[in-house]
Design a protein around this motif. Structure first.
Motif, PDB file in Angstrom:
ATOM      1  N   UNK A   8       0.846  -1.208   0.000  1.00 40.34           N
ATOM      2  CA  UNK A   8       0.000   0.000   0.000  1.00 40.34           C
ATOM      3  C   UNK A   8       0.880   1.256   0.000  1.00 40.34           C
ATOM      4  N   UNK A   9       1.993   1.209  -0.727  1.00 38.08           N
ATOM      5  CA  UNK A   9       3.000   2.260  -0.565  1.00 38.08           C
ATOM      6  C   UNK A   9       2.503   3.638  -0.981  1.00 38.08           C
ATOM      7  N   UNK A  10       1.715   3.748  -2.053  1.00 35.25           N
ATOM      8  CA  UNK A  10       1.225   5.072  -2.464  1.00 35.25           C
ATOM      9  C   UNK A  10       0.279   5.640  -1.415  1.00 35.25           C
ATOM     10  N   UNK A  11      -0.630   4.816  -0.936  1.00 39.25           N
ATOM     11  CA  UNK A  11      -1.581   5.253   0.088  1.00 39.25           C
ATOM     12  C   UNK A  11      -0.841   5.617   1.375  1.00 39.25           C
ATOM     13  N   UNK A  12       0.105   4.774   1.771  1.00 40.95           N
ATOM     14  CA  UNK A  12       0.866   5.024   2.997  1.00 40.95           C
ATOM     15  C   UNK A  12       1.681   6.305   2.882  1.00 40.95           C
ATOM     16  N   UNK A  13       2.266   6.545   1.709  1.00 36.96           N
ATOM     17  CA  UNK A  13       3.057   7.763   1.520  1.00 36.96           C
ATOM     18  C   UNK A  13       2.188   9.002   1.647  1.00 36.96           C
ATOM     19  N   UNK A  14       0.996   8.959   1.047  1.00 42.00           N
ATOM     20  CA  UNK A  14       0.093  10.109   1.122  1.00 42.00           C
ATOM     21  C   UNK A  14      -0.351  10.368   2.552  1.00 42.00           C
ATOM     22  N   UNK A  15      -0.676   9.309   3.273  1.00 37.02           N
ATOM     23  CA  UNK A  15      -1.133   9.481   4.652  1.00 37.02           C
ATOM     24  C   UNK A  15       0.015   9.886   5.583  1.00 37.02           C
ATOM     25  N   UNK A  16       1.222   9.424   5.281  1.00 37.83           N
ATOM     26  CA  UNK A  16       2.376   9.899   6.040  1.00 37.83           C
ATOM     27  C   UNK A  16       2.595  11.385   5.843  1.00 37.83           C
ATOM     28  N   UNK A  17       2.382  11.853   4.616  1.00 39.47           N
ATOM     29  CA  UNK A  17       2.482  13.284   4.345  1.00 39.47           C
ATOM     30  C   UNK A  17       1.453  14.074   5.131  1.00 39.47           C
ATOM     31  N   UNK A  18       0.273  13.516   5.305  1.00 35.73           N
ATOM     32  CA  UNK A  18      -0.770  14.194   6.089  1.00 35.73           C
ATOM     33  C   UNK A  18      -0.321  14.375   7.539  1.00 35.73           C
ATOM     34  N   UNK A  19       0.341  13.385   8.090  1.00 38.42           N
ATOM     35  CA  UNK A  19       0.852  13.524   9.458  1.00 38.42           C
ATOM     36  C   UNK A  19       1.895  14.632   9.521  1.00 38.42           C
ATOM     37  N   UNK A  20       2.776  14.683   8.542  1.00 35.91           N
ATOM     38  CA  UNK A  20       3.786  15.741   8.514  1.00 35.91           C
ATOM     39  C   UNK A  20       3.153  17.119   8.354  1.00 35.91           C
ATOM     40  N   UNK A  21       2.147  17.225   7.483  1.00 36.85           N
ATOM     41  CA  UNK A  21       1.450  18.502   7.326  1.00 36.85           C
ATOM     42  C   UNK A  21       0.791  18.926   8.636  1.00 36.85           C
TER      43      UNK A  21
END
Length: 251
Positions: free
Chosen positions: A154-167
Protein backbone atom coordinates in the motif's frame (compact mmCIF):
# COMPACT_ATOMS: atom_id res chain seq x y z
CA UNK A 1 -28.57 17.62 24.51
CA UNK A 2 -24.77 18.03 24.38
CA UNK A 3 -24.07 20.85 21.90
CA UNK A 4 -20.48 22.07 22.41
CA UNK A 5 -20.27 23.15 18.76
CA UNK A 6 -23.35 25.37 18.73
CA UNK A 7 -22.78 28.39 16.51
CA UNK A 8 -19.83 26.81 14.70
CA UNK A 9 -19.54 26.11 10.98
CA UNK A 10 -17.83 22.86 10.01
CA UNK A 11 -16.72 21.87 6.51
CA UNK A 12 -16.03 18.19 5.87
CA UNK A 13 -14.44 17.07 2.62
CA UNK A 14 -15.22 13.70 1.07
CA UNK A 15 -18.46 13.62 3.03
CA UNK A 16 -20.75 11.88 0.55
CA UNK A 17 -20.44 8.51 2.29
CA UNK A 18 -18.54 6.51 4.89
CA UNK A 19 -16.43 8.24 7.50
CA UNK A 20 -17.03 11.72 6.08
CA UNK A 21 -20.78 11.27 6.33
CA UNK A 22 -20.41 10.08 9.93
CA UNK A 23 -18.37 13.20 10.71
CA UNK A 24 -21.12 15.43 9.34
CA UNK A 25 -23.87 13.65 11.26
CA UNK A 26 -22.06 13.80 14.59
CA UNK A 27 -20.74 17.36 14.22
CA UNK A 28 -24.29 18.49 13.38
CA UNK A 29 -25.65 16.58 16.36
CA UNK A 30 -23.14 18.45 18.53
CA UNK A 31 -24.54 21.77 17.27
CA UNK A 32 -22.43 22.72 14.23
CA UNK A 33 -23.87 23.77 10.89
CA UNK A 34 -22.20 21.53 8.32
CA UNK A 35 -20.91 22.17 4.81
CA UNK A 36 -20.88 18.79 3.08
CA UNK A 37 -18.19 18.61 0.41
CA UNK A 38 -17.92 15.83 -2.12
CA UNK A 39 -17.05 15.40 -5.78
CA UNK A 40 -20.33 13.53 -6.34
CA UNK A 41 -23.52 15.49 -5.82
CA UNK A 42 -25.77 12.48 -5.13
CA UNK A 43 -23.71 11.42 -2.12
CA UNK A 44 -23.38 14.96 -0.78
CA UNK A 45 -27.11 15.58 -1.05
CA UNK A 46 -27.86 12.31 0.72
CA UNK A 47 -25.63 13.33 3.60
CA UNK A 48 -27.33 16.73 3.72
CA UNK A 49 -30.73 15.02 3.81
CA UNK A 50 -29.66 12.74 6.67
CA UNK A 51 -28.34 15.67 8.71
CA UNK A 52 -31.49 17.70 8.15
CA UNK A 53 -33.75 14.74 8.96
CA UNK A 54 -32.01 14.51 12.33
CA UNK A 55 -32.68 18.21 12.98
CA UNK A 56 -29.32 19.59 11.92
CA UNK A 57 -28.29 22.28 9.47
CA UNK A 58 -26.35 21.31 6.35
CA UNK A 59 -25.45 22.53 2.89
CA UNK A 60 -23.94 20.64 -0.06
CA UNK A 61 -20.66 21.90 -1.56
CA UNK A 62 -19.65 20.12 -4.76
CA UNK A 63 -15.96 20.52 -5.55
CA UNK A 64 -12.93 18.57 -6.66
CA UNK A 65 -10.47 19.09 -3.81
CA UNK A 66 -7.53 18.49 -6.15
CA UNK A 67 -8.36 21.56 -8.26
CA UNK A 68 -7.70 24.99 -6.79
CA UNK A 69 -10.31 26.82 -8.87
CA UNK A 70 -13.00 24.29 -7.94
CA UNK A 71 -12.17 24.55 -4.24
CA UNK A 72 -11.98 28.35 -4.20
CA UNK A 73 -15.28 28.83 -6.01
CA UNK A 74 -17.30 26.21 -4.15
CA UNK A 75 -15.95 27.00 -0.70
CA UNK A 76 -16.54 30.73 -1.15
CA UNK A 77 -20.13 30.13 -2.25
CA UNK A 78 -20.82 27.78 0.66
CA UNK A 79 -19.39 30.17 3.22
CA UNK A 80 -21.41 33.02 1.76
CA UNK A 81 -24.57 30.99 2.33
CA UNK A 82 -23.83 29.36 5.67
CA UNK A 83 -21.02 31.35 7.27
CA UNK A 84 -17.25 31.35 7.69
CA UNK A 85 -15.68 27.97 8.43
CA UNK A 86 -14.56 27.39 12.02
CA UNK A 87 -13.77 23.68 11.68
CA UNK A 88 -12.22 22.07 8.61
CA UNK A 89 -12.05 18.28 8.38
CA UNK A 90 -9.73 17.25 5.55
CA UNK A 91 -11.22 13.82 4.98
CA UNK A 92 -11.29 13.40 1.18
CA UNK A 93 -9.33 10.44 -0.12
CA UNK A 94 -9.32 7.66 -2.67
CA UNK A 95 -8.65 3.92 -2.30
CA UNK A 96 -5.18 2.81 -3.26
CA UNK A 97 -5.77 -0.90 -3.61
CA UNK A 98 -3.16 -3.41 -2.55
CA UNK A 99 -0.42 -3.62 -5.17
CA UNK A 100 3.34 -4.07 -5.00
CA UNK A 101 5.26 -0.95 -5.93
CA UNK A 102 6.22 -2.13 -9.40
CA UNK A 103 2.54 -2.52 -10.31
CA UNK A 104 1.53 1.03 -9.33
CA UNK A 105 1.44 3.24 -12.41
CA UNK A 106 2.24 6.94 -12.56
CA UNK A 107 -1.40 7.98 -12.95
CA UNK A 108 -2.32 6.18 -9.73
CA UNK A 109 0.53 7.87 -7.84
CA UNK A 110 -0.47 11.28 -9.16
CA UNK A 111 -4.14 10.77 -8.28
CA UNK A 112 -3.35 9.59 -4.74
CA UNK A 113 -1.11 12.54 -3.96
CA UNK A 114 -3.41 15.04 -5.69
CA UNK A 115 -6.54 14.13 -3.74
CA UNK A 116 -5.00 13.34 -0.36
CA UNK A 117 -2.08 15.74 -0.01
CA UNK A 118 -2.67 18.52 -2.51
CA UNK A 119 -6.38 18.44 -1.67
CA UNK A 120 -5.74 18.99 2.03
CA UNK A 121 -3.40 21.86 1.23
CA UNK A 122 -5.83 23.58 -1.15
CA UNK A 123 -8.79 23.22 1.20
CA UNK A 124 -6.77 24.56 4.12
CA UNK A 125 -5.61 27.52 2.02
CA UNK A 126 -9.25 28.28 1.22
CA UNK A 127 -10.38 28.63 4.85
CA UNK A 128 -7.16 29.81 6.50
CA UNK A 129 -7.49 33.57 5.89
CA UNK A 130 -10.85 33.66 7.66
CA UNK A 131 -9.54 31.64 10.60
CA UNK A 132 -6.56 33.96 10.92
CA UNK A 133 -8.79 37.01 10.79
CA UNK A 134 -10.99 35.60 13.58
CA UNK A 135 -7.92 34.33 15.45
CA UNK A 136 -9.18 30.83 15.91
CA UNK A 137 -10.14 27.60 14.20
CA UNK A 138 -9.74 23.85 14.05
CA UNK A 139 -8.19 21.83 11.25
CA UNK A 140 -8.51 18.08 11.56
CA UNK A 141 -6.73 15.91 9.01
CA UNK A 142 -7.41 12.28 8.17
CA UNK A 143 -4.27 10.17 8.17
CA UNK A 144 -4.20 6.36 8.46
CA UNK A 145 -2.66 3.52 10.37
CA UNK A 146 -0.91 2.59 7.11
CA UNK A 147 1.42 5.55 7.58
CA UNK A 148 3.09 3.51 10.34
CA UNK A 149 3.99 0.60 8.07
CA UNK A 150 1.26 -1.75 9.25
CA UNK A 151 0.22 -3.04 5.81
CA UNK A 152 2.04 -4.50 2.82
CA UNK A 153 1.54 -3.39 -0.79
CA UNK A 154 0.00 0.00 0.00
CA UNK A 155 3.00 2.26 -0.57
CA UNK A 156 1.22 5.07 -2.46
CA UNK A 157 -1.58 5.25 0.09
CA UNK A 158 0.87 5.02 3.00
CA UNK A 159 3.06 7.76 1.52
CA UNK A 160 0.09 10.11 1.12
CA UNK A 161 -1.13 9.48 4.65
CA UNK A 162 2.38 9.90 6.04
CA UNK A 163 2.48 13.28 4.35
CA UNK A 164 -0.77 14.19 6.09
CA UNK A 165 0.85 13.52 9.46
CA UNK A 166 3.79 15.74 8.51
CA UNK A 167 1.45 18.50 7.33
CA UNK A 168 -0.46 18.29 10.60
CA UNK A 169 2.65 18.88 12.66
CA UNK A 170 3.99 21.61 10.37
CA UNK A 171 0.69 23.48 10.34
CA UNK A 172 0.22 23.15 14.10
CA UNK A 173 3.43 25.09 14.62
CA UNK A 174 2.84 27.53 11.76
CA UNK A 175 -0.72 28.49 12.74
CA UNK A 176 -0.41 28.45 16.54
CA UNK A 177 -0.03 32.21 16.87
CA UNK A 178 -3.56 32.62 15.49
CA UNK A 179 -4.96 29.99 17.90
CA UNK A 180 -5.68 27.64 15.00
CA UNK A 181 -5.33 24.11 16.32
CA UNK A 182 -4.30 21.39 13.89
CA UNK A 183 -4.60 17.71 14.73
CA UNK A 184 -5.11 14.43 12.89
CA UNK A 185 -6.82 11.11 13.27
CA UNK A 186 -5.10 7.98 11.98
CA UNK A 187 -7.83 5.34 11.87
CA UNK A 188 -7.19 1.67 11.66
CA UNK A 189 -9.46 -0.68 9.74
CA UNK A 190 -12.90 0.86 9.23
CA UNK A 191 -15.95 -0.68 7.61
CA UNK A 192 -16.88 1.74 4.82
CA UNK A 193 -18.05 1.58 1.19
CA UNK A 194 -14.47 2.35 0.12
CA UNK A 195 -13.31 -0.88 1.78
CA UNK A 196 -16.10 -3.05 0.40
CA UNK A 197 -13.68 -5.12 -1.68
CA UNK A 198 -11.69 -5.99 1.43
CA UNK A 199 -14.86 -6.91 3.28
CA UNK A 200 -15.50 -9.71 0.81
CA UNK A 201 -12.04 -11.21 1.28
CA UNK A 202 -11.99 -14.03 3.88
CA UNK A 203 -8.21 -13.70 4.25
CA UNK A 204 -8.64 -10.08 5.27
CA UNK A 205 -11.24 -11.05 7.86
CA UNK A 206 -8.78 -13.56 9.35
CA UNK A 207 -6.08 -10.88 9.37
CA UNK A 208 -8.33 -8.57 11.38
CA UNK A 209 -8.88 -11.32 13.93
CA UNK A 210 -5.14 -11.94 14.23
CA UNK A 211 -3.74 -8.40 14.16
CA UNK A 212 -6.37 -6.22 15.84
CA UNK A 213 -6.61 -6.84 19.61
CA UNK A 214 -10.30 -5.83 19.60
CA UNK A 215 -10.73 -8.35 16.76
CA UNK A 216 -13.03 -6.21 14.64
CA UNK A 217 -13.09 -3.21 12.34
CA UNK A 218 -14.35 0.18 13.49
CA UNK A 219 -17.64 1.68 12.46
CA UNK A 220 -17.44 5.18 10.91
CA UNK A 221 -19.21 6.69 13.92
CA UNK A 222 -16.34 5.54 16.15
CA UNK A 223 -13.89 7.60 14.10
CA UNK A 224 -16.31 10.54 14.02
CA UNK A 225 -16.38 10.64 17.82
CA UNK A 226 -12.63 11.32 17.87
CA UNK A 227 -13.00 14.10 15.30
CA UNK A 228 -15.87 15.63 17.28
CA UNK A 229 -13.65 15.64 20.37
CA UNK A 230 -10.85 17.41 18.49
CA UNK A 231 -13.35 19.99 17.23
CA UNK A 232 -14.72 20.68 20.71
CA UNK A 233 -13.59 22.93 23.56
CA UNK A 234 -12.44 19.75 25.35
CA UNK A 235 -9.41 19.78 23.01
CA UNK A 236 -8.46 23.44 23.51
CA UNK A 237 -4.90 22.57 24.54
CA UNK A 238 -4.21 19.99 21.84
CA UNK A 239 -2.37 20.77 18.63
CA UNK A 240 0.05 18.83 16.44
CA UNK A 241 -1.30 15.52 17.74
CA UNK A 242 -2.24 12.33 15.88
CA UNK A 243 -4.93 10.24 17.57
CA UNK A 244 -5.22 6.61 16.54
CA UNK A 245 -8.60 4.89 16.83
CA UNK A 246 -7.31 1.55 15.59
CA UNK A 247 -8.54 -1.12 17.98
CA UNK A 248 -5.06 -1.52 19.44
CA UNK A 249 -3.33 -2.58 16.21
CA UNK A 250 -0.74 0.16 16.79
CA UNK A 251 0.05 0.93 20.41
Amino acid sequence: MYTPLAGKIALVTGAGSGIGRAHCELLAARGAAVIVNDLHEDGAQETVARVRAAGGQALACIADVARSASVAQAFAAAQQQLGAVDILVNNAGIPGGMKPLEDIDEAAIDAMLAVTVKGAMLCTQAVLPGMKQRRGGRIINTASITAYGTHRNVSAYAAAKGAIISLTRAWAREFAEWNILVNAVAPGRVQTPMSAELSANPEYAREVQLRVPLARRAQPAEIASVVAFLASPDADYMTGQVLGPNGGEVM
